[in-house]
Scaffold this active site. Structure first.
Site, PDB file in Angstrom:
ATOM      1  N   GLU A 282      58.489  15.329  62.506  1.00 16.28           N
ATOM      2  CA  GLU A 282      57.443  14.647  61.731  1.00 16.28           C
ATOM      3  C   GLU A 282      56.824  15.530  60.649  1.00 16.28           C
ATOM      4  OE1 GLU A 282      57.748  12.505  65.618  1.00 16.28           O
ATOM      5  OE2 GLU A 282      57.595  14.602  65.011  1.00 16.28           O
ATOM      6  N   ASP A 324      69.007  25.773  24.559  1.00 17.05           N
ATOM      7  CA  ASP A 324      68.850  25.868  23.119  1.00 17.05           C
ATOM      8  C   ASP A 324      68.905  27.344  22.728  1.00 17.05           C
ATOM      9  OD1 ASP A 324      68.346  25.069  20.514  1.00 17.05           O
ATOM     10  OD2 ASP A 324      66.181  25.177  20.756  1.00 17.05           O
ATOM     11  N   ASP A 555      63.456  22.212  22.899  1.00 17.44           N
ATOM     12  CA  ASP A 555      62.110  22.123  22.347  1.00 17.44           C
ATOM     13  C   ASP A 555      61.951  20.982  21.361  1.00 17.44           C
ATOM     14  OD1 ASP A 555      63.690  23.106  20.346  1.00 17.44           O
ATOM     15  OD2 ASP A 555      62.398  24.799  19.817  1.00 17.44           O
ATOM     16  N   ASP A 559      66.262  16.951  21.848  1.00 12.18           N
ATOM     17  CA  ASP A 559      66.613  17.457  23.177  1.00 12.18           C
ATOM     18  C   ASP A 559      66.133  16.538  24.300  1.00 12.18           C
ATOM     19  OD1 ASP A 559      67.756  19.921  22.250  1.00 12.18           O
ATOM     20  OD2 ASP A 559      65.730  20.646  21.865  1.00 12.18           O
ATOM     21  N   ASN A 621      63.281  19.990  67.963  1.00 10.02           N
ATOM     22  CA  ASN A 621      63.508  18.577  68.293  1.00 10.02           C
ATOM     23  C   ASN A 621      64.680  18.404  69.249  1.00 10.02           C
ATOM     24  OD1 ASN A 621      62.471  18.176  65.054  1.00 10.02           O
ATOM     25  ND2 ASN A 621      61.529  16.929  66.639  1.00 10.02           N
ATOM     26  N   GLU A 624      63.511  19.293  72.685  1.00  8.84           N
ATOM     27  CA  GLU A 624      62.676  18.227  73.246  1.00  8.84           C
ATOM     28  C   GLU A 624      63.545  17.047  73.670  1.00  8.84           C
ATOM     29  OE1 GLU A 624      59.899  17.386  70.134  1.00  8.84           O
ATOM     30  OE2 GLU A 624      59.558  19.525  69.809  1.00  8.84           O
TER      31      GLU A 624
END
Length: 823
Positions: A282, A324, A555, A559, A621, A624
């Site tokens: 979680e 560039d 820039d 682009d 997990n 568990e």
């Protein structure tokens, strides 16, 4: 326009002809036919859309299902806790993704608010939106061009088109029809919407407005470019799908076993909720968000601002950086690179400085004027020559300014000397004396892609019988740190591709100087010159089609489509157009390629941290899940309640995981090749570690529960098992920091947050059963001191085994006579 009153007309020295322009009636008709001279707005996406996207994950629906079952069973605390997790994760994701998509709106800001046109033969200022094809635009220095137009007349006209074409120097414009097929950067007979007038005056006939302009075409490309998912998003979705399948399979198995034993439906549903909670990490979305946020803060120190957090990790996965040239790989300013003849450098620069109009700034001030003249003045200053001294000691008598036809400038000063600079081919016929070897010098300078300027002097006001003093070679020099950055990128397996609007010869010369092109290497695919917006977009799509992870820097307005299409769009913060910044994921505050490579290193470190943290969380997990499944197979009561598992996943797993993502990047991270784009987040090695570690945790905790059921009550057994599980997982975090290095080798104090979190979490876990309100909420009972000591000893087993496991490869190496340094 630079002004909105009649004074502007007086500044225009080009006399308009009566036949130019439209009458008002025809202009109104064309406005109805072609529509307003505006760019189509792109509707921003709704905030509800971003919020809804947070619920597309299978993990979220799994948790929502568990929440609903818990509510039906009357397990209110479990239902509230699960719902809270879902809401918090959704809010985090929403805030992370929600940003106004204003790329096309930013394009609109580049257009002129008003324009001066000829209507009924009279100059008039109108809103730029009312400009129509056929209008005659009247232009002067400082104006923003309101539409695409063909020049009717021009006087010394220079325009700044870097944002549109990538051309780094002002463009000399002249009257004369060129074919429509002429490359955009070479259309000297036209001006374009969104560009600006640097010098001179002109009258131009509008040929296109609104979305039909070059700027409008780019606006359309921006709207149609696709923002791809980042590699991290794709990999996490793969992990989520696998967890969902696993959870459903285990749930079905437990349900089948329970029905075979005749268990009640309520009991089965409670077990299903517990399994769902056990299977799902979680805290993973929060952990990923924090990992990216840490990277964001580190990148800020490295001159990189992050607009989209997932791009932080995505940059670490980059296999190609399309960049560039001007201002990114180079310094973005003209500089005198060479002077010929070398022995006459002082005199060449003195003559050049005496023939300049620019004003060089003091200290870090940039100055004002033509970039070439600023470069000449800077070189002259380095030799002790100041233009201000020249103006004071030898005031101007007369001057003939530069224009596109003369291609030279001359200044006559009070000492009777005429100082001249211009193109060599223009000055040579005017010179009576020429140093030997000038042709060879010109060829050598041009061969190094330098812009060559000739400098001459004479007597009297006439430009004749001049003496050629020398040549000056100018260029935008590479950034010194960019050379090292290109090398570092190559060592890291990242290909650097230059895409520029500059001339091919200039691009090739810089590429060689930077080390982008090695000796004998073909430039195809590595250097792209004179690239338009469509070509840049095509280049990015081509790399993506080959399975590469592409970062694109830029820039200019041209682009923006490619930036949006790339996996990671990187805009320049200093020189970048607003539309480019809005289309980007990252912004370089120093416009420096070296900062990109440093960000790649940070991105790789973030990915490593997320992957090892994911292994740590999933191992918990898995432990568990095996614990709960094992108890079910043995017909035992639930060892842990859903609320216990939520506590473990969010607090005693989640907090150490948050600390783990703060680890510094491994020292060798930039000596590794890029991850393959198809490589999963967790490969066989990682899944093997998850399963082995999970089995180790489960063996310890299930053994504890079996013993406790024989010697303690069910509540005490659950409390002890809960405590042992927490101790196992918190302490195991120290082994999770590195797959091959022992904790003390990584450095205990290189992650102080983990030390603090571990101490605090262990203390909190000990306190839970002792505080009546918390004990009642979690259904716990107090433990004896002996039980706590035993729990701590059991909790040390997994971390000890994992640390000792790291020594096995070293033992094999030592047995073969290798040193530790060779391992």
């Amino acid at each position: 326009m630079s002004t909105a009153d009649g004074a502007a007309a007086a500044a225009v020295v080009v006399a308009p002809e009566p036949r130019w322009g439209l009458d008002r009636r025809e202009a109104e008709a064309r406005l109805r036919r072609y529509g307003p001279n505006t760019l189509t707005r792109e509707q921003p996406r709704s905030a509800w859309l971003f919020l809804g996207r947070q619920f597309r994950s299978g993990m979220v629906w799994l948790l929502l299902g568990a929440c609903g079952v818990a509510a039906l069973l009357g397990e209110g605390a479990d239902a509230v806790a699960i719902a809270t997790i879902v809401v918090l994760n959704a809010l985090v994701g929403f805030l992370q993704e929600y940003r106004a998509d204003r790329a096309v709106l930013a394009l609109r800001a580049l257009t002129a608010p008003s324009a001066r046109v000829l209507r009924d033969g009279v100059s008039a200022v109108i809103p730029a939106s009312q400009v129509v094809p056929g209008d005659a635009l009247v232009l002067e220095a400082g104006d923003v061009v309101a539409a695409d137009a063909r020049l009717l007349s021009a006087h010394a006209l220079l325009t700044l088109e870097a944002a549109l074409t990538g051309e780094s120097t002002p463009v000399d414009k002249q009257v004369g029809a060129l074919p429509d097929s002429t490359p955009l950067a070479e259309r000297k007979d036209r001006v374009f919407m969104g560009t600006s007038v640097a010098a001179g005056t002109a009258v131009a006939e509008v040929t296109a407005t609104g979305m039909d302009t070059e700027l409008g075409r780019i606006a359309h490309l921006v709207r149609t470019a696709q923002e791809p998912q980042t590699p991290l998003q794709q990999r996490l979705e793969g992990v989520t799908r696998m967890l969902l399948v696993l959870c459903v399979a285990v749930g079905a198995l437990v349900a089948g076993l329970g029905l075979a034993r005749g268990q009640a439906g309520v009991e089965l549903l409670l077990a299903a909720v517990a399994l769902a909670v056990a299977a799902v990490p979680e805290g993973l979305p929060t952990v990923v968000t924090l990992a990216l946020a840490v990277g964001v803060q580190r990148m800020v120190k490295g001159h990189v601002l992050v607009r989209r957090m997932q791009a932080v990790e995505a940059l670490g996965a980059a296999t190609v950086i399309c960049t560039d040239k001007t201002g990114t790989l180079t310094q973005g300013i003209m500089e005198v690179r060479e002077v010929w003849p070398p022995e006459s450098t002082q005199r060449v620069l003195e003559v050049a400085a005496a023939c300049c109009d620019a004003e060089l700034g003091q200290g870090k001030e940039a100055g004002a004027g033509d970039p070439t003249e600023l470069a000449l003045l800077a070189a002259a200053r380095a030799r002790g020559v100041e233009r201000s001294d020249v103006e004071r000691e030898r005031p101007r008598v007369s001057e003939q300014p530069f224009d596109s036809e003369r291609r030279r400038m001359s200044v006559l000063r009070s000492d009777g000397v005429l100082y001249v600079k211009g193109a060599l081919e223009v000055l040579l016929p005017l010179c009576r004396q020429v140093p030997p070897g000038v042709a060879e010098a010109l060829a050598a300078l041009a061969g190094r892609a330098l812009r060559v300027l000739a400098v001459a002097e004479g007597r009297g006001p006439d430009e004749r019988d001049l003496t050629l003093v020398g040549l000056v070679g100018l260029a935008d020099p590479p950034r010194p740190e960019a050379v090292e950055a290109v090398r570092a990128a190559r060592e890291a397996g990242v290909r650097t591709v230059m895409i520029t609007g500059d001339h091919p010869a200039t691009a090739l010369a810089i590429a060689k100087e930077l080390g982008l092109l090695r000796e004998g290497e073909a430039p195809e695919g590595i250097v792209h010159a004179r690239a338009t917006a469509e070509e840049k977009l095509h280049i990015v799509r081509g790399w993506k089609a080959r399975g590469e992870v592409v970062a694109m820097t830029g820039d200019g307005v041209n682009d923006a489509p490619a930036l949006r299409e790339a996996h990671i769009g990187i805009a320049m913060g200093r020189t970048g157009a607003e539309v480019t910044r809005e289309a980007s994921d990252l912004i370089l505050t120093d416009d420096n390629f070296a900062s990109i490579v440093a960000a790649v290193r940070e991105g790789r470190g973030i990915y490593e941290n997320i992957r090892k943290t994911l292994v740590y969380l999933l191992a918990g997990n898995a432990g568990e899940l095996v614990l709960m499944l094992g108890a079910s197979l043995l017909g035992l009561p639930l060892p842990l309640l859903p609320l216990h598992l939520l506590w473990v996943n969010l607090v005693t797993d989640g907090l150490p995981a948050l600390a783990l993502v703060m680890d510094p990047a491994p020292p060798d991270v930039m000596r590794r090749p890029p991850r393959r784009p198809e490589e999963p987040m967790l490969g066989r090695r990682e899944w093997a570690a998850v399963l082995a570690t999970g089995l180790l945790d489960a063996t310890v905790t299930l053994g504890t529960f079996l013993w406790a059921l024989e010697h303690l009550s069910l509540e005490e057994a659950r409390t002890l098992t809960f405590t042992v599980l927490v101790f196992c997982q918190v302490l195991r975090a120290f082994a999770a920091r590195s797959a091959g290095m022992l904790h003390w080798e990584v450095g205990s104090f290189t992650n102080r947050a983990l030390l603090a979190v571990a101490a605090g979490t262990l203390a909190l876990q000990v306190a839970l059963p002792e505080v009546p309100m918390l004990a009642a909420f979690f259904s716990l009972v107090p433990l004896t001191a002996a039980h706590l000591v035993g729990a701590l000893g059991l909790g040390l087993i997994p971390v000890s085994v994992l640390e000792l496991r790291k020594l096995v490869p070293r033992g094999r190496a030592w047995s073969r006579g290798r040193t530790d340094a060779q391992v």
